[in-house]
Enzyme design. Structure first.
Site, short mmCIF file in Angstrom:
data_model
loop_
_atom_site.label_atom_id
_atom_site.label_comp_id
_atom_site.label_asym_id
_atom_site.label_seq_id
_atom_site.Cartn_x
_atom_site.Cartn_y
_atom_site.Cartn_z
N GLU A 47 0.79 -1.14 0.24
CA GLU A 47 0.01 -0.06 -0.03
C GLU A 47 1.09 1.78 -0.11
O GLU A 47 2.14 1.42 0.64
CB GLU A 47 -0.67 0.43 1.31
CG GLU A 47 -1.87 1.25 2.06
CD GLU A 47 -2.08 1.18 2.78
OE1 GLU A 47 -1.88 0.31 3.76
OE2 GLU A 47 -3.29 2.04 2.88
N LYS A 127 -9.89 1.97 -1.83
CA LYS A 127 -9.96 1.67 -0.68
C LYS A 127 -10.93 2.01 0.42
O LYS A 127 -11.58 2.94 0.39
CB LYS A 127 -9.04 1.88 0.57
CG LYS A 127 -8.70 1.68 2.03
CD LYS A 127 -7.67 1.83 2.34
CE LYS A 127 -6.99 1.04 3.95
NZ LYS A 127 -6.18 1.68 4.70
N CYS A 172 -4.60 -2.97 2.57
CA CYS A 172 -4.29 -2.77 4.10
C CYS A 172 -5.70 -2.90 5.14
O CYS A 172 -6.15 -3.86 5.42
CB CYS A 172 -3.52 -1.71 4.74
SG CYS A 172 -2.85 -1.67 6.10
N1 ING Z 1 -3.27 0.51 8.60
C1 ING Z 1 -3.56 0.03 9.81
C2 ING Z 1 -4.41 -1.34 9.29
O1 ING Z 1 -5.42 -2.35 9.75
C3 ING Z 1 -4.59 -0.77 11.70
C4 ING Z 1 -4.28 0.01 11.18
C5 ING Z 1 -3.29 -0.75 12.61
C6 ING Z 1 -5.94 -1.26 12.54
C7 ING Z 1 -2.68 -1.29 13.94
C8 ING Z 1 -5.58 -2.08 13.50
C9 ING Z 1 -4.00 -2.52 14.36
O2 ING Z 1 -3.35 -2.83 9.53
C10 ING Z 1 -4.18 1.28 7.30
N2 ING Z 1 -3.61 1.84 6.76
O3 ING Z 1 -4.66 0.19 7.41
#
Ligand code: ING
Length: 307
Positions: A47, A127, A172
């Site tokens: 990403e 997304k 992601c």
């Molecule tokens: N990053 C993270 C993901 O869903 C996150 C946000 C981080 C959610 C840690 C939960 C825990 O992997 C992105 N860019 O979506």
């Protein structure tokens, strides 16, 4: 007769704030060539692969935010990557921040594309699930302002005919939501490509920090198994501008088994021969949708987003 895609996950290490897009593309081309030397058919990058993960910073000045976006794709910076992929006859997928003008209105998406072997864009995905928050939250050691900087996609999920199969894209946070995989599987996807930038520290629930690698693979493996699909998870990893991003890039078979996994937190290629006909082991049996699903019983899932 099998339908094989030799797939490479091209994990990338940190991209610093002052690292140029040219530098990121040079690294991507090096990974592409490494994968092509092992006869990869498809190379999947993370990403937002062209820049540092900028949603970690609150930037009040919209022109500074927009400096992280691409107004066209391919463009002068990424053209060498598309050209090299075309010359090597390798399909590529990568994520970037897209500034899209539609009927005079500017839209900002967290976007991923997939090309064919001739370097032509086959599929573009924006997304759907934007995590984080929309306003600066100074209590956090770093921000996660995807809800501020991007619009959620109005286009949903879709698979595309590619490489003698059907391939879907997700990005992601999408990988954590079962709806992502089911929507793509119902559109015939046999493989899903998912780049991610995942901080180890999750400020709202630091007691889960030690579970980030587990939750990453749990999400990828559950999605693969419950939908009989190959799932390719590709990290931007390592300590990027002081933020510790997990690695764990993985190629997951339709059975839910991890068949290849990254060992480092840097630029690294992992590779697997993905036989798309293996989806049938699951989709013609335990998860035969036509035989076993009961959509008439699933009324809440698409009807509303909360309790
Ligand atoms: N990053 C993270 C993901 O869903 C996150 C946000 C981080 C959610 C840690 C939960 C825990 O992997 C992105 N860019 O979506």
């Amino acid at each position: 007769m099998n339908r094989m895609i030799r797939t490479a996950a091209a994990q990338m290490g940190p991209i610093s704030r002052d690292e140029t897009r040219v530098s990121a593309v040079v690294r991507m081309i090096a990974l592409l060539e490494q994968a092509a030397a092992q006869n990869a058919d498809l190379v999947v990058f993370p990403e937002l692969a062209l820049t540092s993960f900028f949603p970690r910073w609150f930037m009040p000045d919209q022109s500074e935010v927009d400096s992280y976006f691409e107004t066209e794709m391919p463009n002068t910076v990424t053209a060498p990557l598309f050209r090299r992929a075309r010359d090597l006859r390798v399909a590529i997928s990568f994520g970037y921040a897209e500034l899209h003008r539609q009927d005079g209105i500017l839209h900002r998406y967290n976007t991923a594309i997939l090309t064919d072997r001739a370097g032509q864009i086959l599929s573009r995905y924006r997304k759907v699930h934007l995590p984080g928050h929309g306003e600066e939250e100074p209590w956090r050691p770093f921000q996660h302002l995807e809800k501020r900087y991007f619009e959620p996609s109005p286009f949903g999920f879709h698979a595309a005919d590619a490489l003698n199969g059907r391939i879907g894209l997700a990005i992601c946070n999408d990988r954590r939501w079962p709806e992502t995989y089911r929507e793509l599987a119902l559109d015939g996807a046999e493989m899903v490509l998912i780049g991610y930038n995942t901080p180890r520290h999750y400020p709202p629930a630091p007691e889960h920090d030690h579970l980030q690698d587990f939750h990453n693979h749990l999400s990828l493996q559950a999605g693969a198994y419950a939908n009989g699909m190959w799932v390719i998870g590709v990290a931007k990893a390592g300590v990027e501008e002081g933020c510790d991003l997990i690695g764990g890039s993985a190629i997951v078979a339709p059975t839910g088994e991890i068949v290849a996994q990254a060992k480092t937190l840097g630029d690294e290629i992992i590779l697997a021969d993905c036989d798309l006909t293996r989806c049938a082991e699951i989709r013609a049996n335990i998860f035969d949708f036509a035989q076993h699903r009961r959509p008439e019983a699933y009324t809440r899932i698409a009807a509303r987003n909360g309790q």
